[in-house]
Design a protein around this motif. Structure first.
Motif, PDB file in Angstrom:
ATOM      1  N   SER A 116      14.273  -1.965  -7.047  1.00 40.50           N
ATOM      2  CA  SER A 116      12.921  -2.508  -7.242  1.00 40.50           C
ATOM      3  C   SER A 116      12.661  -3.665  -6.285  1.00 40.50           C
ATOM      4  CB  SER A 116      12.750  -2.999  -8.684  1.00 40.50           C
ATOM      5  OG  SER A 116      13.031  -1.959  -9.594  1.00 40.50           O
ATOM      6  N   ILE A 117      13.647  -4.542  -6.142  1.00 40.37           N
ATOM      7  CA  ILE A 117      13.501  -5.680  -5.231  1.00 40.37           C
ATOM      8  C   ILE A 117      13.374  -5.183  -3.789  1.00 40.37           C
ATOM      9  CG2 ILE A 117      14.681  -7.700  -4.274  1.00 40.37           C
ATOM     10  CD1 ILE A 117      15.980  -8.085  -7.070  1.00 40.37           C
ATOM     11  N   PHE A 162       7.742   4.204 -11.349  1.00 37.20           N
ATOM     12  CA  PHE A 162       9.043   3.607 -11.037  1.00 37.20           C
ATOM     13  C   PHE A 162      10.131   4.344 -11.821  1.00 37.20           C
ATOM     14  CE2 PHE A 162       5.968   0.351 -10.027  1.00 37.20           C
ATOM     15  CZ  PHE A 162       6.442  -0.176  -8.849  1.00 37.20           C
ATOM     16  N   LEU A 217      21.068 -13.145  -2.716  1.00 34.05           N
ATOM     17  CA  LEU A 217      22.234 -12.555  -3.370  1.00 34.05           C
ATOM     18  C   LEU A 217      21.812 -12.269  -4.809  1.00 34.05           C
ATOM     19  CD1 LEU A 217      25.221 -11.757  -3.380  1.00 34.05           C
ATOM     20  CD2 LEU A 217      25.780 -14.121  -3.932  1.00 34.05           C
ATOM     21  N   VAL A 218      21.848 -10.997  -5.176  1.00 33.27           N
ATOM     22  CA  VAL A 218      21.304 -10.585  -6.468  1.00 33.27           C
ATOM     23  C   VAL A 218      22.434 -10.114  -7.380  1.00 33.27           C
ATOM     24  CG1 VAL A 218      19.728  -8.998  -7.644  1.00 33.27           C
ATOM     25  CG2 VAL A 218      19.142  -9.883  -5.370  1.00 33.27           C
ATOM     26  N   SER A 219      22.578 -10.781  -8.511  1.00 33.32           N
ATOM     27  CA  SER A 219      23.608 -10.418  -9.485  1.00 33.32           C
ATOM     28  C   SER A 219      22.923 -10.003 -10.780  1.00 33.32           C
ATOM     29  CB  SER A 219      24.519 -11.614  -9.770  1.00 33.32           C
ATOM     30  OG  SER A 219      25.089 -12.083  -8.578  1.00 33.32           O
ATOM     31  N   VAL A 220      23.240  -8.813 -11.217  1.00 27.73           N
ATOM     32  CA  VAL A 220      22.612  -8.307 -12.433  1.00 27.73           C
ATOM     33  C   VAL A 220      23.690  -7.902 -13.430  1.00 27.73           C
ATOM     34  CG1 VAL A 220      21.174  -6.468 -13.408  1.00 27.73           C
ATOM     35  CG2 VAL A 220      20.567  -7.477 -11.204  1.00 27.73           C
ATOM     36  N   SER A 221      23.556  -8.379 -14.651  1.00 26.60           N
ATOM     37  CA  SER A 221      24.396  -7.885 -15.743  1.00 26.60           C
ATOM     38  C   SER A 221      23.492  -7.171 -16.723  1.00 26.60           C
ATOM     39  CB  SER A 221      25.092  -9.041 -16.456  1.00 26.60           C
ATOM     40  OG  SER A 221      25.933  -9.730 -15.564  1.00 26.60           O
ATOM     41  N   ARG A 222      23.965  -6.021 -17.188  1.00 24.46           N
ATOM     42  CA  ARG A 222      23.174  -5.290 -18.175  1.00 24.46           C
ATOM     43  C   ARG A 222      23.876  -5.309 -19.515  1.00 24.46           C
ATOM     44  NH1 ARG A 222      21.485   0.225 -15.139  1.00 24.46           N
ATOM     45  NH2 ARG A 222      20.380  -0.703 -13.373  1.00 24.46           N
ATOM     46  N   PHE A 230      18.656   0.188 -10.263  1.00 23.57           N
ATOM     47  CA  PHE A 230      17.243  -0.068 -10.545  1.00 23.57           C
ATOM     48  C   PHE A 230      16.746  -1.441 -10.092  1.00 23.57           C
ATOM     49  CE2 PHE A 230      13.702  -1.466 -13.180  1.00 23.57           C
ATOM     50  CZ  PHE A 230      12.842  -0.390 -13.127  1.00 23.57           C
ATOM     51  N   GLU A 231      17.447  -2.483 -10.492  1.00 24.42           N
ATOM     52  CA  GLU A 231      16.957  -3.835 -10.205  1.00 24.42           C
ATOM     53  C   GLU A 231      16.934  -4.094  -8.697  1.00 24.42           C
ATOM     54  OE1 GLU A 231      19.340  -3.076 -12.354  1.00 24.42           O
ATOM     55  OE2 GLU A 231      18.802  -3.877 -14.333  1.00 24.42           O
ATOM     56  N   ILE A 288      12.371  -2.255  -2.623  1.00 24.76           N
ATOM     57  CA  ILE A 288      11.081  -1.581  -2.406  1.00 24.76           C
ATOM     58  C   ILE A 288       9.962  -2.616  -2.273  1.00 24.76           C
ATOM     59  CG2 ILE A 288       9.322  -0.228  -3.651  1.00 24.76           C
ATOM     60  CD1 ILE A 288      11.285   1.670  -2.503  1.00 24.76           C
ATOM     61  N   ALA A 289      10.021  -3.654  -3.102  1.00 20.21           N
ATOM     62  CA  ALA A 289       8.987  -4.702  -3.040  1.00 20.21           C
ATOM     63  C   ALA A 289       9.101  -5.482  -1.735  1.00 20.21           C
ATOM     64  CB  ALA A 289       9.106  -5.622  -4.248  1.00 20.21           C
ATOM     65  N   LEU A 290      10.333  -5.753  -1.292  1.00 22.34           N
ATOM     66  CA  LEU A 290      10.518  -6.464  -0.020  1.00 22.34           C
ATOM     67  C   LEU A 290      10.015  -5.616   1.154  1.00 22.34           C
ATOM     68  CD1 LEU A 290      14.066  -8.052  -0.454  1.00 22.34           C
ATOM     69  CD2 LEU A 290      11.911  -9.289  -0.246  1.00 22.34           C
ATOM     70  N   LYS A 342      13.733   5.419 -13.407  1.00 20.58           N
ATOM     71  CA  LYS A 342      14.942   4.832 -13.991  1.00 20.58           C
ATOM     72  C   LYS A 342      16.198   5.442 -13.369  1.00 20.58           C
ATOM     73  CE  LYS A 342      13.105   5.832 -18.026  1.00 20.58           C
ATOM     74  NZ  LYS A 342      12.845   6.061 -19.452  1.00 20.58           N
TER      75      LYS A 342
END
Lengths: 185, 185
Positions: free
Chosen positions: A22-23, A2, A154-159, A18-19, A25-27, A4
């Motif tokens: 990843s989702i 996987f 709905l995907v929300s990502v904070s890094r 990335f996040e 690809i998995a879906l 980066k």
């Protein structure tokens, strides 16, 4: 296996992060030998990740700068993918595939989706990412009307950055549409 | 290759949901032959997903009901994983591994992490999920103080239900900690 974000060559070409990658690809449930088409492949991040998981990948991209990036990234990660420099609507008719990723949408989305629908095998999967609510909604309604089984997140990502601040990425609509196995009457 | 939530047997045992599971597996960069330990394996969803991607998996779980679920899920998806019925702190010392998943945290987290740190190979990866800010913060500070390279994301996912409502899952802190390759002086 996987990759980066920072390991892809990117320039100013937009990339699925990335996040969400990843989702997605998995879906898509990428398996060895899947015939997979990446429409508007951008940097090739989804294409290359799918190829690393064993899919036979066709990456379609109309932007010349992006095309060069896909080539370089494929070389960097030592995967073979077929890269086609074209508008999706001009080449999709010549392809057969099990799975398809739509990384965004131009004005031709409905037209492209119509072709994808004709060429995708029964039981096949389309995953699409949208930053615009209106496009997500259009896609969901279109796929539902075609009898697909549709699931939306709905995907929300904070890094967290080096100073400990949580920096938000744009929320992304991630839509999975599965073509029904039986012909509808 | 990638399992949907509804395909796992769950009962009332908590489970890492699809989106966060996909991100966590990708952060662990699961590769064929990885020696992977899943601490507090719950339903076994992470263990089984890692096994499907080729890892050698040890699932540790102290809860008897969950243990039975892991067995049944492993059987359902036809993967071989070593399932240990124990508290992690009692068995970790006997294991060697490249990668480790921490699905949550009890009072023994610091103690468990100390053992994981001793047993994890250099360059190895720990991925942890936290629903509680205080535990996430404790883990981040602990791993940073041990010289790990730490990356944190806060992942919020809403899923659209059959009526078109976006229903929110709890936001999850997803933390990746990489053990440094060189011995610190």
């Amino acid at each position: 296996m996987f990759i980066k974000d920072e390991d892809f060559l990117r320039d100013r070409v937009p990339m699925t992060k990335f996040e969400v990658r990843s989702i997605s690809i998995a879906l898509l449930d990428i398996n060895k030998g899947d015939k997979f088409v990446d429409i508007g492949a951008g940097t090739g991040s989804i294409s290359i990740q799918a190829a690393l998981l064993g899919a036979d990948v066709v990456a379609i991209e109309r932007d010349k700068e992006a095309l060069e990036l896909i080539r370089k990234n494929a070389e960097k990660f030592k995967v073979e993918i077929e890269i086609i420099h074209a508008k999706a609507e001009d080449v999709l008719n010549g392809l057969e595939f099990d799975k398809c990723f739509l990384g965004g949408s131009g004005n031709e989305m409905d037209y492209i989706v119509d072709i994808v629908d004709r060429k995708l095998r029964r039981g096949g999967i389309i995953v699409a990412n949208f930053i615009k609510l209106s496009n997500a909604n259009k896609f969901i309604e279109n796929m539902s009307s075609k009898g697909y089984s549709v699931a939306t997140s709905l995907v929300s990502v904070s890094r967290m950055d080096e100073n400990g601040l949580l920096k938000a990425n744009n929320p992304i609509f991630v839509v999975k549409a599965v073509k029904c196995l039986e012909v509808q009457s």
